[in-house]
Scaffold this active site. Sequence first.
Site, PDB file in Angstrom:
ATOM      1  N   LYS A   1      -9.632  -5.393  -7.356  1.00 41.98           N
ATOM      2  CA  LYS A   1     -10.427  -4.147  -7.721  1.00 41.98           C
ATOM      3  C   LYS A   1      -9.475  -3.098  -7.997  1.00 41.98           C
ATOM      4  O   LYS A   1      -9.662  -2.233  -8.850  1.00 41.98           O
ATOM      5  CB  LYS A   1     -11.019  -3.666  -6.437  1.00 41.98           C
ATOM      6  CG  LYS A   1     -12.134  -4.463  -6.446  1.00 41.98           C
ATOM      7  CD  LYS A   1     -13.226  -4.163  -5.185  1.00 41.98           C
ATOM      8  CE  LYS A   1     -12.784  -4.925  -3.923  1.00 41.98           C
ATOM      9  NZ  LYS A   1     -13.718  -5.332  -2.903  1.00 41.98           N
TER      10      LYS A   1
ATOM     11  N   LYS B   1       0.787  -1.231   0.071  1.00 45.01           N
ATOM     12  CA  LYS B   1      -0.004  -0.183   0.185  1.00 45.01           C
ATOM     13  C   LYS B   1       0.775   1.151   0.092  1.00 45.01           C
ATOM     14  O   LYS B   1       0.767   2.388  -0.561  1.00 45.01           O
ATOM     15  CB  LYS B   1      -0.849  -0.091   1.069  1.00 45.01           C
ATOM     16  CG  LYS B   1      -1.939  -1.047   1.108  1.00 45.01           C
ATOM     17  CD  LYS B   1      -3.218  -0.515   0.386  1.00 45.01           C
ATOM     18  CE  LYS B   1      -4.245  -1.558  -0.127  1.00 45.01           C
ATOM     19  NZ  LYS B   1      -4.546  -2.561   0.686  1.00 45.01           N
TER      20      LYS B   1
ATOM     21  N   LYS C   1      -2.735 -11.221  -9.261  1.00 41.61           N
ATOM     22  CA  LYS C   1      -3.930 -11.750  -8.805  1.00 41.61           C
ATOM     23  C   LYS C   1      -5.198 -10.786  -9.192  1.00 41.61           C
ATOM     24  O   LYS C   1      -4.915  -9.670  -9.704  1.00 41.61           O
ATOM     25  CB  LYS C   1      -4.185 -11.571  -7.347  1.00 41.61           C
ATOM     26  CG  LYS C   1      -4.111 -10.383  -6.496  1.00 41.61           C
ATOM     27  CD  LYS C   1      -4.674 -10.763  -5.126  1.00 41.61           C
ATOM     28  CE  LYS C   1      -4.553  -9.126  -4.601  1.00 41.61           C
ATOM     29  NZ  LYS C   1      -5.102  -9.011  -3.122  1.00 41.61           N
TER      30      LYS C   1
HETATM   31  P1  TYM Z   1     -10.905  -8.036   0.477  1.00 44.93           P
HETATM   32  O1  TYM Z   1     -12.051  -7.149   0.553  1.00 44.93           O
HETATM   33  O2  TYM Z   1      -9.688  -7.592  -0.307  1.00 44.93           O
HETATM   34  O3  TYM Z   1     -11.117  -9.590  -0.127  1.00 44.93           O
HETATM   35  C1  TYM Z   1     -12.174 -10.269   0.220  1.00 44.93           C
HETATM   36  C2  TYM Z   1     -11.872 -11.750   0.158  1.00 44.93           C
HETATM   37  O4  TYM Z   1     -11.666 -12.129  -1.034  1.00 44.93           O
HETATM   38  C3  TYM Z   1     -10.364 -12.878  -1.142  1.00 44.93           C
HETATM   39  N1  TYM Z   1      -9.832 -12.279  -2.289  1.00 44.93           N
HETATM   40  C4  TYM Z   1      -9.193 -13.386  -3.116  1.00 44.93           C
HETATM   41  N2  TYM Z   1      -9.232 -14.524  -3.070  1.00 44.93           N
HETATM   42  C5  TYM Z   1      -8.553 -15.311  -4.213  1.00 44.93           C
HETATM   43  N3  TYM Z   1      -7.996 -14.646  -5.222  1.00 44.93           N
HETATM   44  C6  TYM Z   1      -8.151 -13.298  -5.406  1.00 44.93           C
HETATM   45  N4  TYM Z   1      -7.744 -12.875  -6.557  1.00 44.93           N
HETATM   46  C7  TYM Z   1      -8.673 -12.613  -4.467  1.00 44.93           C
HETATM   47  N5  TYM Z   1      -9.047 -11.418  -4.166  1.00 44.93           N
HETATM   48  C8  TYM Z   1      -9.678 -11.141  -2.938  1.00 44.93           C
HETATM   49  C9  TYM Z   1      -9.629 -12.088  -0.027  1.00 44.93           C
HETATM   50  O5  TYM Z   1      -8.520 -13.142   0.347  1.00 44.93           O
HETATM   51  C10 TYM Z   1     -10.888 -12.287   1.166  1.00 44.93           C
HETATM   52  O6  TYM Z   1     -10.973 -13.436   1.663  1.00 44.93           O
HETATM   53  N6  TYM Z   1      -8.713  -7.656   4.748  1.00 44.93           N
HETATM   54  C11 TYM Z   1      -9.713  -8.538   4.201  1.00 44.93           C
HETATM   55  C12 TYM Z   1     -11.051  -8.007   4.840  1.00 44.93           C
HETATM   56  C13 TYM Z   1     -11.215  -8.451   5.997  1.00 44.93           C
HETATM   57  C14 TYM Z   1     -11.505  -9.772   6.769  1.00 44.93           C
HETATM   58  C15 TYM Z   1     -11.617  -9.542   8.188  1.00 44.93           C
HETATM   59  C16 TYM Z   1     -11.338 -10.898   6.269  1.00 44.93           C
HETATM   60  C17 TYM Z   1     -11.740  -7.498   7.122  1.00 44.93           C
HETATM   61  N7  TYM Z   1     -11.696  -8.137   8.240  1.00 44.93           N
HETATM   62  C18 TYM Z   1     -11.528 -10.578   9.177  1.00 44.93           C
HETATM   63  C19 TYM Z   1     -11.395 -11.894   7.051  1.00 44.93           C
HETATM   64  C20 TYM Z   1     -11.660 -11.769   8.696  1.00 44.93           C
HETATM   65  C21 TYM Z   1      -9.791  -7.707   2.639  1.00 44.93           C
HETATM   66  O7  TYM Z   1      -9.431  -6.699   2.291  1.00 44.93           O
HETATM   67  O8  TYM Z   1     -10.319  -8.797   1.801  1.00 44.93           O
END
Ligand code: TYM
Length: 331
Positions: free
Chosen positions: A197, A111, A194
């Site tokens: 967004k 980031k 990967k």
């Molecule tokens: P976020 O919003 O970036 O993504 C949400 C979920 O989607 C999965 N993901 C992917 N998995 C496989 N391949 C990809 N290309 C891919 N892009 C996204 C992420 O691994 C995630 O499971 N920090 C987290 C949100 C969060 C969270 C939590 C998750 C906040 N608190 C507590 C679990 C438990 C995040 O930014 O995910």
Amino acid sequence: METVVSGIRSTGKLHLGNFYGAVRNFVQMQKEYNCYFFIADYHSLTTHPTPADLHGNVKQVLVEYLAAGIDPETATIYIQSDVPEIAELYLYLNMNAYLGELERSTSFKDKVRAHPDNVNAGLLTYPVLMAADIIIHKATKVPVGKDQEQHLEMARTFGNRFNRMYNVDYFPEPYAFNFTEKLVKVPGLDGKGKMGKSEGEGNAVYLSDEPEAIRKKVMRAVSDAGPTEENQAKPEPIQNLFDLMKIVSSSDTYNHFDNLYNKMQIRYGDFKKQLAEDMIIATSPIREKIHDISNDHTYLRKVARLGAEKARESASKTIREVREIIGFKSF
Ligand code: TYM
């Protein structure tokens, strides 16, 4: 019964990475575990959304969770900011989270590189808030994609440190898991890494994309001039497209194109056309439900209220006990 917690940041529509990395398995998991699925809107503040964007994005994720099959009666679906106990636990955990370990987190370093003009404290302590999300319900299982593994390790560190500091055995250790297979990394369409967004327009296929938009994106996906030797290793952009096909298509389809590649007879036009059609088949039922649910405000309000109530019940019990452990007492 073991407890599961997982979240999605409310920064926009869900893509195939979110779906295959986490959300698809939520639907099965809710039957077997005590599940808490939430929309991480506190986390989204690190990138400074406007009030209108914030609300619209929270609604979008709520609608798409429901469209993907999460049942608000069986699981607890809630919006993070409806549960202020999470912010309180985050504050306590921050007292025992150290600058060095936070600065070493890969996602923080990424980031900082991507947005050197907005290195705020919320970004630095993002893993602490995530730990609070998880351990507030004493979860042991956290369905996420491969990219979140390090955050889970940090959640264990913060929970264990709390236990040691106060000489209690209070928070259990949470682990990343995927329910059916190993953790998944869904590649994007830009040939380098990967699906995400923030990886640029055209890299992600969204659950709400219309068929024509999916066809366009896939046909434009990065590829190359074709194999030059039989059975050669696939370069990254091609491997990524095959990995996507493995996720959305049948094994017969995958093997068919894999054989053609190995015999140097593949035509990328046909390959991409098939990939796009299989993505359309996978997403269409969800897209149709998204349309239906997004106009049903009464239902959405009911779901959000029910979820907040159930999540607060669990979170406030933890906060009561944590306050006692820390030593806060009323006079
Ligand atoms: P976020 O919003 O970036 O993504 C949400 C979920 O989607 C999965 N993901 C992917 N998995 C496989 N391949 C990809 N290309 C891919 N892009 C996204 C992420 O691994 C995630 O499971 N920090 C987290 C949100 C969060 C969270 C939590 C998750 C906040 N608190 C507590 C679990 C438990 C995040 O930014 O995910």
